[in-house]
Design a protein around this motif. Structure first.
Motif: not given
Length: 101
Positions: A44-53, A87-101
């Protein structure tokens, strides 16, 4: 991870098997979490870093959000990084809609 936890508790594999000591018992004794927790946290930390790129300029972001159009081979589909991340995003209680936009 399991081997390190056993060594910190000073329990051998034979003792763990013979005395029916569960991995969760040893982890709670040391106050550590299971390996999957730490793996999901790093993912999730790596995905957050990628989401800001920037999507157009950075290659890691392009690779994460890109899909290959090809037929999969027969059998059980392999779990990709993106599937494990969802799976990690849903287990953390987050929504995946804004991660890959």
């Amino acid at each position: 991870h399991n081997r390190c936890v056993r060594q910190m508790c000073r329990i051998s594999t034979w003792q763990q098997w013979k005395l029916h000591i569960h991995q969760q018992t040893m982890e709670s004794r040391l106050d550590v979490k299971c390996f999957d927790y730490y793996l999901a946290r790093r993912r999730l930390g790596w995905a957050g870093h990628l989401a800001r790129m920037d999507r157009e300029k950075r290659l890691p972001r392009k690779l994460l959000s890109g899909w290959i159009d090809s037929k999969r081979p027969k059998g059980r589909p392999q779990n990709s990084f993106a599937h494990a991340l969802m799976t990690d995003i849903s287990n953390a209680g987050l929504t995946a809609s804004n991660w890959f936009t």
